[in-house]
Design an enzyme around this catalytic site. Sequence first.
Site, mmCIF file in Angstrom:
data_model
loop_
_atom_site.group_PDB
_atom_site.id
_atom_site.type_symbol
_atom_site.label_atom_id
_atom_site.label_comp_id
_atom_site.label_asym_id
_atom_site.label_seq_id
_atom_site.Cartn_x
_atom_site.Cartn_y
_atom_site.Cartn_z
ATOM 1 N N GLY A 191 -10.059 -15.853 24.311
ATOM 2 C CA GLY A 191 -10.722 -16.883 25.474
ATOM 3 C C GLY A 191 -9.837 -17.608 25.964
ATOM 4 O O GLY A 191 -10.153 -18.752 26.670
ATOM 5 N N GLY A 223 -8.277 -16.893 28.640
ATOM 6 C CA GLY A 223 -8.215 -16.560 29.988
ATOM 7 C C GLY A 223 -7.271 -15.615 30.320
ATOM 8 O O GLY A 223 -6.530 -15.556 31.644
ATOM 9 N N SER A 224 -7.301 -14.352 29.863
ATOM 10 C CA SER A 224 -6.475 -13.420 30.136
ATOM 11 C C SER A 224 -6.696 -12.519 31.604
ATOM 12 O O SER A 224 -5.677 -12.413 32.233
ATOM 13 C CB SER A 224 -6.233 -12.452 29.050
ATOM 14 N N SER A 225 -7.836 -12.702 31.918
ATOM 15 C CA SER A 225 -8.066 -11.709 33.277
ATOM 16 C C SER A 225 -7.736 -12.623 34.405
ATOM 17 O O SER A 225 -7.255 -12.247 35.473
ATOM 18 C CB SER A 225 -9.791 -11.740 33.431
ATOM 19 N N ALA A 247 -5.192 -15.100 34.328
ATOM 20 C CA ALA A 247 -4.009 -15.096 34.301
ATOM 21 C C ALA A 247 -3.209 -13.846 34.684
ATOM 22 O O ALA A 247 -2.328 -13.854 35.483
ATOM 23 C CB ALA A 247 -3.362 -15.391 32.994
ATOM 24 N N ASP A 284 -9.735 -21.734 35.306
ATOM 25 C CA ASP A 284 -8.839 -20.901 34.414
ATOM 26 C C ASP A 284 -7.746 -20.273 35.562
ATOM 27 O O ASP A 284 -6.534 -20.238 35.116
ATOM 28 C CB ASP A 284 -9.701 -19.871 33.790
#
Length: 323
Positions: free
Chosen positions: A109, A111-113, A115, A156
């Site tokens: 969680g 925040g890979s999307s 980033a 994010d």
Amino acid sequence: MRDSVTVSAPGKLMLLGEHAVVYGRPCLVTAVGQRMRATVAWTREEALELTAKDVRIEGYSKPLRELGQGEIPKGAGFVELAVRNFAKEHALERGVRVETVSEFSSQFGFGSSSASTVSVIKALAELCGLSLDERAIFNLAYKTVLDVQGKGSGFDVAAATFGGTLRYIVGGKELVPIDVPDLPLIVGYTGIKADTVTLIDAVKKKAERYPAVIEAIYSEIGNIVEGATTALRRKDWGALGQWMDFNQGYLESLGVSGEKLARMIHAARDAGAWGAKLSGAGKGDCMIALSDQEHASAVKQAITQVGGEVVDVAVHAPGVRVE
Ligand code: MEV
């Protein structure tokens, strides 16, 4: 014009203010030292070619003029719409090959999307020789995130773009850096995957049923973030820990805490942390604790003993950058 560019952007941890931030209250967020990398290169075909092994996308391809249309596999959405939105605003004359690689599990969680959205937009700008400033990157990336998931405050996206530690209001209405590279944070992962959109919807449902109570909770969380901002600026960690504990109480009331999170939070407090709370949408993902050096190893041990996994992360990491 360059042939290929690699860019990286950090993940994030929400410090205080989750959920209430979606409804206009401020939050505090820090960027973490684990990063998402995107390499973008020109191709001969007028298409997007995408490899993102972390989300099981390999050899995905779509003509530029069809981006955002038809079926989009889960895992490709953020990059596909980032390329489409960039092309709409800045014109993309040739096709591009994109590869994203993450230093962290998308399960945490962090925040890979967001980033990857931010790093792909920055990489496209560099590839085209455009000098987009951070605000322009944030705006385009936030629009992309809303296009894909329909909701979210964008905190994010802000952390991935600007880095450091920020006080943030939805849509970037407020974006104020706070200089706290020495924030003594401990992070514990529950092992449970949380779905942000589902949890935002669950809280919304509760707000429809109990509007006055939930509005009052959002406002109290807003007040807590005000107090926490002062504590953070003064590096008064004891006070910040107390604000975290208050915030956790209200997150419990919103119904987004969980048994495992609560166990880890209480274990951290009992082992001497200044304060502890969940971080992010809730129900799973990570909890955070604030602790001095003296108690840090006891706090980590306590989190592990109740089944959590301590994740070693640096905080206050730099924002999006060319590698
Ligand atoms: C999720 O990590 C935090 C929420 O406040 C959603 C958002 O701000 O986009 C629940």
